[in-house]
Design a protein around this motif. Structure first.
Motif, PDB file in Angstrom:
ATOM      1  N   GLY B  34       0.811  -1.225   0.000  1.00 21.30           N
ATOM      2  CA  GLY B  34       0.000   0.000   0.000  1.00 21.30           C
ATOM      3  C   GLY B  34       0.836   1.262   0.000  1.00 21.30           C
ATOM      4  N   LEU B  74      -2.875   0.835   4.320  1.00 16.51           N
ATOM      5  CA  LEU B  74      -3.986   0.568   3.407  1.00 16.51           C
ATOM      6  C   LEU B  74      -4.560  -0.824   3.629  1.00 16.51           C
ATOM      7  CD1 LEU B  74      -5.397   1.849   0.867  1.00 16.51           C
ATOM      8  CD2 LEU B  74      -3.883   0.414  -0.494  1.00 16.51           C
ATOM      9  N   GLU B  75      -3.667  -1.772   3.842  1.00 19.92           N
ATOM     10  CA  GLU B  75      -4.091  -3.167   3.986  1.00 19.92           C
ATOM     11  C   GLU B  75      -4.967  -3.360   5.217  1.00 19.92           C
ATOM     12  OE1 GLU B  75      -1.081  -2.097   3.288  1.00 19.92           O
ATOM     13  OE2 GLU B  75      -0.399  -3.111   1.478  1.00 19.92           O
ATOM     14  N   GLY B  78      -9.127  -2.626   4.576  1.00 20.47           N
ATOM     15  CA  GLY B  78     -10.070  -3.506   3.887  1.00 20.47           C
ATOM     16  C   GLY B  78      -9.369  -4.265   2.785  1.00 20.47           C
ATOM     17  N   ILE B 106      -5.983   7.830   0.590  1.00 22.80           N
ATOM     18  CA  ILE B 106      -6.988   7.161   1.412  1.00 22.80           C
ATOM     19  C   ILE B 106      -6.602   7.237   2.884  1.00 22.80           C
ATOM     20  CG2 ILE B 106      -7.985   4.899   1.964  1.00 22.80           C
ATOM     21  CD1 ILE B 106      -8.093   4.291  -1.005  1.00 22.80           C
TER      22      ILE B 106
ATOM     23  N   LYS C 209      -5.579  -1.842  -6.853  1.00 20.22           N
ATOM     24  CA  LYS C 209      -4.723  -0.697  -6.550  1.00 20.22           C
ATOM     25  C   LYS C 209      -5.110  -0.025  -5.236  1.00 20.22           C
ATOM     26  CE  LYS C 209      -3.435   0.467 -11.294  1.00 20.22           C
ATOM     27  NZ  LYS C 209      -3.652   1.360 -12.458  1.00 20.22           N
ATOM     28  N   LEU C 210      -6.388  -0.136  -4.893  1.00 20.68           N
ATOM     29  CA  LEU C 210      -6.871   0.537  -3.695  1.00 20.68           C
ATOM     30  C   LEU C 210      -6.794  -0.330  -2.442  1.00 20.68           C
ATOM     31  CD1 LEU C 210      -7.669   2.614  -5.698  1.00 20.68           C
ATOM     32  CD2 LEU C 210      -9.966   2.685  -4.748  1.00 20.68           C
ATOM     33  N   THR C 211      -6.351  -1.562  -2.628  1.00 16.73           N
ATOM     34  CA  THR C 211      -6.309  -2.425  -1.456  1.00 16.73           C
ATOM     35  C   THR C 211      -4.939  -3.047  -1.236  1.00 16.73           C
ATOM     36  OG1 THR C 211      -7.237  -4.165  -2.848  1.00 16.73           O
ATOM     37  CG2 THR C 211      -8.776  -2.972  -1.453  1.00 16.73           C
ATOM     38  N   GLY C 212      -3.947  -2.592  -2.009  1.00 16.28           N
ATOM     39  CA  GLY C 212      -2.583  -3.029  -1.728  1.00 16.28           C
ATOM     40  C   GLY C 212      -2.163  -4.302  -2.429  1.00 16.28           C
ATOM     41  N   LYS C 213      -2.886  -4.695  -3.464  1.00 16.65           N
ATOM     42  CA  LYS C 213      -2.416  -5.841  -4.263  1.00 16.65           C
ATOM     43  C   LYS C 213      -1.119  -5.437  -4.977  1.00 16.65           C
ATOM     44  CE  LYS C 213      -5.720  -8.969  -3.934  1.00 16.65           C
ATOM     45  NZ  LYS C 213      -7.081  -8.635  -4.366  1.00 16.65           N
ATOM     46  N   ASP C 219       6.109  -3.105  -6.990  1.00 13.80           N
ATOM     47  CA  ASP C 219       5.679  -4.084  -5.998  1.00 13.80           C
ATOM     48  C   ASP C 219       6.237  -5.489  -6.257  1.00 13.80           C
ATOM     49  OD1 ASP C 219       4.134  -2.001  -5.025  1.00 13.80           O
ATOM     50  OD2 ASP C 219       2.315  -2.659  -6.053  1.00 13.80           O
TER      51      ASP C 219
END
Ligand code: FES
Ligand code: FES
Lengths: 448, 167, 743
Positions: B34, B74-75, B78, B106, C209-213, C219
């Protein structure tokens, strides 16, 4: 007998007060039709713009996010908060109905058009020495701005100082009229600088200590004061800068906000420098010449000290942490060196790669060398931020990143690693005081 | 040496120089993607995480200062299947282009909404000032934060569904 | 090993592993497809580059569908739009398709993902290929089910008869069924029956992208990966004079120092260790001086004085005539940076005589060839795989860092090497968008119509992409250095420096001259919209100046010279949605502005109307309401189009009101966000609204760069209205605004 004395005293007081009142009373100057912008000579307006920039008028007479000169900036004094007024030419809220005479009177006497006394947070004790033609130029400049209808909050000052007549009493004691007197032993440039610094620039308003009634102490000019929770360092021989100010260095600082032997402008001085960037370049050089003369630049002693300070600052080891990845070192939470290596060294390493943000050599900073940790703590807490949309040094604030203990440990580390000065003995207390002040501002909803 | 970190309510023992900025530990030791490297200078906010309730630049936060303090990334907000309210709002508003800045956005927004459930537009803009976006996704980011604030309020106003309370 | 990390594929692995079957299929077919003689008739989109259907679409025995594109996701949402095209024509749900993007071992060579071409090139190819694959399925199904084709329908990956019998694609496809050449004509779904194209399908990449994958090249973390940092020279052209590595080698975590000539890098176990090590290395390295840079203050004079190759790209009638009023003006633009939020990054691995490079380059094939030449390897030994980076907006340092990683990995066999540039490297060494100058003259007649237009533009090249190995930064600093390729102009009709230099307006007499200056004192290449940003800024600013000269309303003046009905529609729509009324007086300090362009005069149409406030004292421009209208032809994903245009407007506002690369005689001095500020949240417009005009019967038109020019000119035009002063030098930054209008 006693009764007579009392009666006499009362009579004397009444007469004195009557006299004072008569002296203090100022009539209203009739409103004028707002002048068309075109009625002013553009050359005069341009001159006024440059002088207004030296005066940093816009700083107190605007708030973040609202139009310039529309007022609203909270000036915090030990006696309460006074808001910069709207000085756009709006005829009702601003100064659109003011004649040139009314404007001059305000600048010289601290009295508004209607005849009300103005609080000395407005530094008429400096402006009073300005020439008529300069005041008229600033008037022409302000009257040609876009009018803005924006009300100013009323001053929030403690009783009994909220009675404006007290301002009159203050003036009786501390307002010294008369034009600026040149020093014939000095160069014209120095004299120009002195005139601007003492009048529009009102440098002493922050850099001279004030007495219990909030007036500048005449005998201690430029011995250092405070401004908005920051130390305004001494500019005279007591200056904490390891390398004395030269005219060149002072110019760099005042004009561009940075000098490599002194550092970056920060705190309440930053908007002043933003404005000086808009002033006449020659005028800023003149001010720099004058300011640099205050700390006695050219003594051999000073020069030797300066060279030694530079030498010391540059030979200091690169503060990269060489900590082992395994081992049994003590817990490092309050280890100023580790904090510095992880949080500060990326920018504040000396030499090496292109110095990204031109960080100051901490060993040469007045802030690190000064008698109080106040400004260092302020900067560590809140960082340094440029004017919107402008190029300018950025340092992030660490107030949420580090705990108070850690900030104090970091400040003490910086002091001990980068200077030979004794440890500050009031780091934590000062930090507490700054925090309390900020909480107070936050809770009372004041813009800080 | 070993530093003990509390990340998203999990205890981690990290063997690293205590001066190491949290960002590198999150990304490389804990494999949490994140927080992003943007500048390493505290100028862009791509690396923003929460320490306790404050948004901080993890690129300039040595792990030494974090012992005993709660870190959220971020993790922790959610997952793709079960996004947190801000993540869900960002998805609904399609508030990303390249998305590289978004995790930091965020997290910073999260800190705001935890302190102020109904921020004004001006407050949001002011609060988000430290974080940069190069794609120009700003207007959507603002909409998403606004939406999340509203969603969070309605969510806390409506009692949770019975199936959820049963668990 | 993370999920996004794919091990390099050896030929044996390809042919053996079950999971890789589809890959081998596509790879071998693709190899053949490349060899196939190009079809005689021009095939649609990039089918012309890779004419075999199985280069684009594969269906495996389980019915799994894979779509291959040579284009890359750059944050523009291309994956989603391409999936929509494929899903629509294959009649399957988009989420059942696996999309493989730019990969030299797997996908067609579609060159660069640039120039707003992806939908026109790849979108069209995939849509047509998908429709043709569906037709093949129909034919096979008709045979298998014994029904005639018109009685069959395709749905959800199967072909069914009216009475419910059906055959799944997986049952129908066998052997080399899709290994056939594409046809010029495709049975495309008619606009009225579209179900997926035209939908606001949520972007497929956003949740991850919004959850950290692990979504980005940054990455990737293959086992055993080491971190490297390159020490860039002190300035352009400087050479490593002498250095010592002792101090660095003694530092914790340092594994090695890789050096080739003046290219020098440290490799360490940990990322922070690598960063600290490169700092110490910097202290122990000394550089010779490079060539002096020009004086920034007079950069445009310097550039204009360079030898130029001049071409007249439009010449009709007598453009010199004076009409009743003739005006002339000069406009300039500074160097501007891509300044991606995430510094460029690449991961490379040299193993078994093969080099694998994970890169966010816009062109994996051209990059592969550059690296091959730099390392003197045959291209077949190099495998470049696209992995997303942060938004690039053109040719940033993505290729350079891939070159860095390749060099270091080659020196350290078996070790995956991750290189990420530091912020000051990205800002200081990326190839900037070139500084430009334009000069325009025009005349109006008694009717207030434009009768003459003369336009000249001076510009460096707008593409120094790889290319030869000298176009990779590292290549220029090796012991055997490579020279950058000779800069070349991009020819019309797209143009480079002269992109959009030809006015779209109907003007009877017009002449446009493009001065291409090959020498580039500052490193430059493609920045979003290339020359169109400045040429549209010029043209559209000057249209307002001419409208004023003619006493006309700026919108009416434009309409009076626009014949293309789609252009007129876009202008009219933006004006209407904004509530354009030039007669109504704006509040003090406020002004309204309008601008329009069709990107490249070939791609999307975009008009922008906005208002803004100018604070004369601070020089700050505050944008108010911004309204845009855009016509991208058939809109595959209207929200994707809005997202792109909104982004373009905000980014262009940043370029236009803030940004300027700075340099002294030695080096670039804008090296971070404090010396190269961009727009921050408090300075955003109050609102941005984008209205998409969908044209389902029309071809896709590239959109990604369409907003840049119109936004810039609309700001300048509104500024002129607000202050009465016309600013022709970009950027309209606070210091410049102050000196222009402070009094
Ligand atoms: S990466 Fe931490 S602020 Fe930019
Ligand atoms: S979405 Fe790309 S930087 Fe913000």
């Amino acid at each position: 007998m006693l009764a007579r004395i009392i009666i006499t005293l009362v009579i004397v007081l009444v007469v004195a007060f009557g006299g004072f009142y008569a002296w203090a009373w100022h009539s209203e100057i009739p409103a004028e039709q707002p002048h068309a912008a075109s009625s002013f000579d553009p050359a005069i307006v341009a001159k006024g713009a440059k002088l207004a920039a030296v005066g940093s008028c816009v700083v107190c007479h605007s708030t973040a996010g609202s139009p310039s000169y529309a007022g609203g900036y909270p000036v915090k004094t030990p006696f309460g908060t006074i808001y910069g007024t709207n000085i756009t030419p709006d005829p009702e809220i601003g100064i659109g109905a003011w004649s040139a005479v009314a404007f001059r009177r305000a600048m010289r006497e601290g009295v508004d058009r209607r005849g009300r006394h103005l609080y000395p947070a407005f530094p008429y004790d400096h402006f009073t020495h300005a020439t008529d033609s300069d005041l008229d130029a600033v008037y022409a400049y302000l009257m040609t701005r876009a009018p803005v209808r924006q009300e100013t909050p009323p001053p929030d000052v403690v009783f009994p100082l909220n009675i404006r007549l007290f301002a009159a009493g203050w003036k009786l004691l501390f307002l010294h009229h008369g034009g600026h007197v040149a020093d014939t032993s000095q160069t014209p440039e120095w004299n120009r600088g002195a005139y601007l610094a003492e009048t529009f620039g009102h440098c002493g308003a922050c850099h001279t200590p004030r007495n219990a009634l909030g007036a500048e102490k005449r005998g201690e000019q430029y011995a250092g004061g405070t401004a908005e929770g920051w130390t305004a360092p001494a500019l005279n021989a007591a200056s904490p800068a390891p390398v004395a100010w030269t005219p060149e260095a002072a110019f760099n600082y005042l004009r561009h906000g940075f000098d490599r032997r002194h550092g970056h402008v920060a705190g309440p001085m930053r908007p002043v420098v933003d404005d000086l960037a808009r002033a006449d370049e020659g005028d800023v050089r003149a001010i720099a010449t004058y300011i640099a003369s205050l700390n006695g630049v050219s003594t051999a002693d000073n020069q030797g000290k300066a060279a030694a300070a530079v030498q010391a600052a540059q030979s200091r080891e690169l503060p990269i942490h060489k900590g082992e990845t395994t081992g049994s070192a003590p817990p490092a939470g309050n280890d100023g060196a580790a904090i510095f290596a992880g949080a500060c060294a990326t920018c504040h390493h000396q030499g090496g790669r292109f110095p990204v943000s031109r960080p100051v050599e901490l060993g040469l900073s007045s802030i690190v060398n000064g008698g109080s940790p106040r400004n260092l703590l302020q900067i560590v807490l809140d960082g340094i931020h440029p004017a919107p949309n402008e190029r300018g040094h950025i340092m992030p604030g660490f107030s949420g990143t580090l705990t108070d203990e850690q900030i104090a440990a970091l400040a003490d580390y910086v002091r001990s690693h980068f200077t030979d000065k004794p440890k500050w003995d009031d780091t934590e207390a000062t930090l507490n005081a700054i925090r309390q002040n900020k909480n107070f501002d936050k809770n009372s909803g004041k813009n800080s | 040496m070993t530093v003990v970190l509390n990340i998203n309510s999990q205890r981690h023992e990290v063997d690293a120089d205590p001066a190491t900025p949290l960002l590198y530990v999150l990304r490389n030791d804990l494999k949490l993607n994140g927080a992003k490297f943007g500048c390493g200078l505290g100028q862009c906010g791509a690396c923003t995480v929460l320490v306790e309730r404050e948004p901080v630049f993890s690129c300039l936060t040595p792990i030494a200062v974090l012992e005993g303090r709660r870190v959220r990334t971020l993790e922790g907000l959610g997952t793709a299947d079960k996004p947190g309210p801000l993540q869900a709002a960002f998805i609904k508003e399609q508030a990303a282009q390249c998305g590289y800045c978004i995790p930091g956005m965020i997290l910073r927004a999260q800190a705001l909404l935890e302190k102020n459930a109904s921020p004004t537009q001006a407050q949001i803009r002011d609060h988000m000032q430290p974080n940069l976006c190069r794609c120009g996704t700003h207007m959507r980011i603002l909409r998403a934060i606004d939406r999340a604030a509203k969603d969070m309020k309605t969510a806390s106003a409506t009692p949770p569904a019975p199936t959820e309370t049963a668990r | 090993m993370t999920k996004a990390f794919m091990p390099p594929l050896s030929r044996r692995a390809l042919l053996a592993g079950g999971g890789a079957v589809i890959v081998s299929f596509a790879l071998t077919r693709h190899g053949l497809a490349q060899d196939a003689a190009p079809a005689k008739t021009k095939l649609p989109g990039d089918l012309s580059k890779a004419p075999m259907l199985d280069s684009w679409i594969g269906i495996d025995a389980q019915g799994g569908i894979t779509v291959f594109t040579g284009k890359a996701e750059l944050g523009q949402g291309i994956k989603t739009a391409l999936l929509q095209c494929a899903a629509e024509e294959l009649k399957v749900a988009p989420d059942t398709i696996t999309l493989v993007t730019a990969d030299t071992a797997r996908t067609p060579n579609e060159g660069y993902t640039a120039g707003s071409h992806s939908m026109q090139d790849s979108g069209v190819a995939i849509r047509c290929a998908a429709a043709q694959v569906r037709a093949i399925m129909m034919t096979l199904a008709a045979a298998k089910l014994g029904v005639s084709e018109p009685d069959l329908t395709a749905r959800d990956g199967a072909i069914s008869t009216k009475n419910g019998r059906s055959a799944r694609y997986a049952e129908l496809v066998s052997g080399e069924a899709l290994h056939v050449a594409a046809q010029p004509m495709s049975p495309l779904t008619p606009p009225k029956e579209l179900k997926v194209i035209g939908e606001e399908m949520p972007r497929v990449d956003i949740p991850g992208k919004l959850t950290g994958k692990p979504m980005y090249v940054q990455d990737l973390r293959p086992d055993g990966m080491l971190h490297a940092r390159v020490l860039r020279p002190s300035n352009y052209g400087a050479r490593l004079a002498y250095f010592s590595t002792d101090a660095v080698r003694a530092m914790p975590g340092v594994v090695d120092i890789v050096r080739d000539g003046s290219f020098i890098a440290v490799v360490a176990q940990g990322e922070f260790q690598a960063i600290n090590a490169v700092n110490v290395l910097a202290q122990n390295a000394h550089w010779s001086d490079g060539p002096q840079l020009p004086e920034q203050r007079t950069i445009h004079e310097t550039l204009m004085a360079l030898p130029s190759q001049d071409s007249t790209i439009l010449d009709k009638g007598d453009a010199a005539q004076s009409g009743v009023k003739r005006l002339k003006a000069t406009y300039t633009r500074p160097y501007q940076a891509h300044a991606s939020i995430g510094p460029s990054c690449a991961v490379a691995l040299w193993q078994d005589d093969r080099l694998t490079v994970w890169t966010h380059s816009q062109g994996v094939y051209p990059l592969r060839d550059s690296i091959a030449k730099m390392l003197a390897l045959p291209p077949e030994q190099i495998h470049c795989i696209h992995a997303e980076g942060s938004g690039c907006y053109g040719h940033n340092a993505a290729d350079d860092v891939a070159g860095d990683a390749a060099l270091i990995a080659k020196a350290m066999p078996g070790k995956p090497i991750r290189v990420q540039w530091m912020r000051e490297d990205e800002h200081g060494w990326e190839p900037f968008g070139p500084a430009m100058q334009t000069q325009v003259e025009a005349a109006v007649d008694t009717e207030g119509k434009l009768i003459a237009w003369q336009f000249e533009v001076w510009s460096n090249t707008h593409s120094m992409r790889p290319g030869g190995p000298g176009n990779l930064l590292a290549g220029q600093y090796l012991a055997q250095p490579f020279q950058p390729d000779a800069p070349k102009p991009i020819p019309q009709p797209e143009g480079g420096g002269d992109r959009n230099a030809i006015p779209i307006y109907a003007i009877p007499n017009a002449r446009v001259v493009s001065h291409f200056t090959p020498d580039m004192p500052i490193r430059v290449s493609a920045l979003r919209a290339l020359g169109a940003y400045h040429n549209i800024f010029t043209t559209e600013s000057f249209m307002d100046e001419m409208a004023d000269a003619a006493g006309a309303d700026p919108v009416a003046f434009r309409l009076a010279h626009l014949q293309d009905p789609r252009a007129r529609d876009v202008v009219t729509r933006a004006a209407k949605e904004f509530g354009w009324n030039d007669k109504e007086k704006a509040p003090a300090g406020w002004g309204r502005g309008f601008a329009f362009a069709r990107y490249k005069n070939l791609a999307a149409y975009c008009a922008v109307a906005l208002d803004l406030h100018v604070d004369r004292s601070s020089g700050i421009i505050s944008l108010g309401r911004v309204v845009a209208a855009v016509d991208s032809g058939q809109a595959v994903n209207p929200d994707g189009i809005r997202n792109q245009i909104e982004g373009a407007i905000v980014q262009s506002a940043s370029w236009t009101t803030v940004e300027e690369v700075t340099f002294d005689r030695e080096r670039i001095t804008s090296r971070d966000w404090s010396s190269y500020p961009i727009l921050r949240f408090p300075a955003l417009p109050q609102s941005v609204a984008v209205h998409v005009i969908d044209r389902p019967e029309q071809p896709f038109l590239g959109t990604g760069e369409a907003g840049q020019g119109p936004a810039a000119a609309a700001i300048a035009n509104a500024f002129a209205r607000a202050t009465g002063t016309r600013m022709r030098q970009l950027p309209l930054s606070p210091p410049r605004v102050r000196s222009a209008v402070a009094i």
